[in-house]
Design a protein around this motif. Sequence first.
Motif, PDB file in Angstrom:
ATOM      1  N   THR A  59      45.052  11.807 -12.526  1.00 24.43           N
ATOM      2  CA  THR A  59      45.173  11.047 -11.644  1.00 24.43           C
ATOM      3  C   THR A  59      43.407  10.560 -11.414  1.00 24.43           C
ATOM      4  O   THR A  59      42.708  11.609 -10.560  1.00 24.43           O
ATOM      5  CB  THR A  59      45.187  10.985  -9.617  1.00 24.43           C
ATOM      6  OG1 THR A  59      46.900  11.039 -10.461  1.00 24.43           O
ATOM      7  CG2 THR A  59      45.398   9.806  -9.291  1.00 24.43           C
ATOM      8  N   SER A  60      42.551   9.551 -11.718  1.00 24.97           N
ATOM      9  CA  SER A  60      41.400   9.395 -11.945  1.00 24.97           C
ATOM     10  C   SER A  60      40.588  10.233 -10.467  1.00 24.97           C
ATOM     11  O   SER A  60      39.649  10.687 -10.440  1.00 24.97           O
ATOM     12  CB  SER A  60      40.685   8.682 -12.657  1.00 24.97           C
ATOM     13  OG  SER A  60      41.316   6.885 -12.174  1.00 24.97           O
ATOM     14  N   SER A  61      41.249   9.276  -9.264  1.00 24.90           N
ATOM     15  CA  SER A  61      40.782   8.157  -8.462  1.00 24.90           C
ATOM     16  C   SER A  61      40.424   9.975  -7.618  1.00 24.90           C
ATOM     17  O   SER A  61      39.795  10.421  -6.578  1.00 24.90           O
ATOM     18  CB  SER A  61      41.461   7.812  -7.664  1.00 24.90           C
ATOM     19  OG  SER A  61      42.853   8.221  -7.558  1.00 24.90           O
ATOM     20  N   ILE A  62      41.633  10.831  -7.728  1.00 25.93           N
ATOM     21  CA  ILE A  62      41.688  11.875  -7.326  1.00 25.93           C
ATOM     22  C   ILE A  62      40.867  13.344  -7.982  1.00 25.93           C
ATOM     23  O   ILE A  62      40.012  14.049  -7.277  1.00 25.93           O
ATOM     24  CB  ILE A  62      43.477  13.220  -7.399  1.00 25.93           C
ATOM     25  CG1 ILE A  62      44.013  11.917  -6.722  1.00 25.93           C
ATOM     26  CG2 ILE A  62      43.267  13.958  -6.892  1.00 25.93           C
ATOM     27  CD1 ILE A  62      45.292  12.544  -6.055  1.00 25.93           C
ATOM     28  N   VAL A 144      52.854   8.991   6.183  1.00 20.79           N
ATOM     29  CA  VAL A 144      52.935   7.478   5.793  1.00 20.79           C
ATOM     30  C   VAL A 144      52.138   6.687   6.750  1.00 20.79           C
ATOM     31  O   VAL A 144      51.329   5.257   6.217  1.00 20.79           O
ATOM     32  CB  VAL A 144      54.078   7.507   5.913  1.00 20.79           C
ATOM     33  CG1 VAL A 144      54.791   5.983   4.879  1.00 20.79           C
ATOM     34  CG2 VAL A 144      55.083   7.931   4.767  1.00 20.79           C
ATOM     35  N   LEU A 145      52.307   6.991   8.249  1.00 21.77           N
ATOM     36  CA  LEU A 145      51.441   5.983   9.296  1.00 21.77           C
ATOM     37  C   LEU A 145      50.016   6.156   8.565  1.00 21.77           C
ATOM     38  O   LEU A 145      49.328   5.173   8.512  1.00 21.77           O
ATOM     39  CB  LEU A 145      51.876   6.876  10.119  1.00 21.77           C
ATOM     40  CG  LEU A 145      51.061   5.830  11.029  1.00 21.77           C
ATOM     41  CD1 LEU A 145      52.084   4.398  11.985  1.00 21.77           C
ATOM     42  CD2 LEU A 145      51.505   7.198  12.757  1.00 21.77           C
ATOM     43  N   TYR A 190      48.804   7.175  -3.638  1.00 25.66           N
ATOM     44  CA  TYR A 190      48.188   6.581  -1.988  1.00 25.66           C
ATOM     45  C   TYR A 190      48.123   7.460  -1.240  1.00 25.66           C
ATOM     46  O   TYR A 190      46.972   8.290  -0.953  1.00 25.66           O
ATOM     47  CB  TYR A 190      48.105   5.510  -2.056  1.00 25.66           C
ATOM     48  CG  TYR A 190      47.038   4.604  -1.360  1.00 25.66           C
ATOM     49  CD1 TYR A 190      45.714   4.789  -1.715  1.00 25.66           C
ATOM     50  CD2 TYR A 190      47.188   4.813  -0.389  1.00 25.66           C
ATOM     51  CE1 TYR A 190      44.661   4.127  -0.663  1.00 25.66           C
ATOM     52  CE2 TYR A 190      45.627   4.390   1.054  1.00 25.66           C
ATOM     53  CZ  TYR A 190      45.408   4.245   0.403  1.00 25.66           C
ATOM     54  OH  TYR A 190      43.972   3.740   1.231  1.00 25.66           O
ATOM     55  N   ILE A 191      49.501   7.822  -0.958  1.00 26.50           N
ATOM     56  CA  ILE A 191      49.517   8.614  -0.096  1.00 26.50           C
ATOM     57  C   ILE A 191      48.980  10.004  -0.055  1.00 26.50           C
ATOM     58  O   ILE A 191      48.421  10.470   0.944  1.00 26.50           O
ATOM     59  CB  ILE A 191      50.760   8.852   0.448  1.00 26.50           C
ATOM     60  CG1 ILE A 191      51.598   7.707   1.230  1.00 26.50           C
ATOM     61  CG2 ILE A 191      51.606   9.972   1.741  1.00 26.50           C
ATOM     62  CD1 ILE A 191      53.126   7.193   1.337  1.00 26.50           C
ATOM     63  N   ALA A 192      49.306  10.365  -1.350  1.00 26.25           N
ATOM     64  CA  ALA A 192      48.909  11.440  -1.643  1.00 26.25           C
ATOM     65  C   ALA A 192      47.328  12.033  -1.763  1.00 26.25           C
ATOM     66  O   ALA A 192      47.200  13.155  -1.701  1.00 26.25           O
ATOM     67  CB  ALA A 192      49.706  12.433  -2.678  1.00 26.25           C
ATOM     68  N   ARG A 193      46.448  10.399  -2.418  1.00 21.21           N
ATOM     69  CA  ARG A 193      45.757  10.827  -2.198  1.00 21.21           C
ATOM     70  C   ARG A 193      44.993  11.042  -0.875  1.00 21.21           C
ATOM     71  O   ARG A 193      43.323  11.955  -0.847  1.00 21.21           O
ATOM     72  CB  ARG A 193      45.289   9.087  -3.261  1.00 21.21           C
ATOM     73  CG  ARG A 193      43.103   9.166  -3.082  1.00 21.21           C
ATOM     74  CD  ARG A 193      42.887   7.801  -3.683  1.00 21.21           C
ATOM     75  NE  ARG A 193      43.767   7.250  -4.277  1.00 21.21           N
ATOM     76  CZ  ARG A 193      44.054   5.947  -5.101  1.00 21.21           C
ATOM     77  NH1 ARG A 193      43.052   5.306  -4.197  1.00 21.21           N
ATOM     78  NH2 ARG A 193      44.595   5.759  -5.312  1.00 21.21           N
TER      79      ARG A 193
END
Length: 356
Positions: A59-62, A144-145, A190-193
């Motif tokens: 995951t390049s973003s992370i 998630v929120l 995205y949540i993990a990020r």
Amino acid sequence: MMMRGVKGSNPVSGRSPGAVLRWLSTGLASLVWLVAVPAFADDLGSDSDDEGYWDLVETSSIQELMKLDSIARFEDEAPLWDYADAALQRKVERALQLLRLQDEARRRQLSVVLIDLSKSGPPRVASINGDEMMYAASLPKIAVLLAAFEKIAQGKMKFDAATRHGLTQMIKVSSNRFATEMMHKVGKEYIARVLLSPRYRLYDPLHNGGLWVGKDYAKAGLWRRDPLHNLSHGATAMQVARFYYLLANEKLVTPYYSRAMKSILLRSELNHKFVRVLREIDPSAEVSRKSGSWRTYHSDSVLVERDGHRYIAVVLADSSRGPTWLRQIIARLDAIVTAPESLAEAPRSEPRPLQR
């Protein structure tokens, strides 16, 4: 009584500090998750294609987040581990002794964190097994929120009536349907990020994990289990407390969106566990809350504001008696924060037995 306090936790079971740092710099940077233990049984079933092993995921973003953090480390806005208060710690440990729950704490079936924010200055922190990660069912919906509001703040999601309704149902009544829909809308990666990001570190291998949501709240929909404990929906009490601490100080996303999140967390429609007891003690108390339950796993978390006092309480339990423990413990914790010093060991209101 020997319990795992704020400073006494083993950051990552079976890993030396050097091994953890190597894992953080290499394994997390490329998100190479390899788990050789059986898959954890989900609250809503497991996917047929889950064989208990992580795929190779890049995951390049992370990767970019971790590179940035190695160059200029973000300041931790919620370093609760640094604010351990010995007097408060003794009171929390004594409360568990009075409830005869010290053995359960030693067996790590019980995690408790209390953060007293009543006075100006640094928070007062007490923690028992605060870095012990457990299956937490619906409690990690707070992740998630947060991710949803991060996406809203970036202009990638609209905070319209439909989104507000979905987030409210996900939190106030703990709707699995709306939680799953929101996870798809926001994106599990995205949540993990957001959770792994240097800004929040709500999942941190140096503190044995934390908040994790890697699967729909449905029978299918597995993305990734957490790398340290193989949980699809997990939490540590300390990381949940950090979420509320950032919320209380309006440091989640922006002050405006922190207030919006708090409005969703206020006035839970589920009158059980912590909320049931707190409403008996003080119906006018302002309580921001998210809980979770599945089989023997029971959890609750609150930011409480009443009578000039403000505190955060989080309890995770692994026992069929968990709901009773949670009701008993929150009465004791509330008394510790709000009662005069001479009465701080006794709760103002003993919880009634749960109706079964």
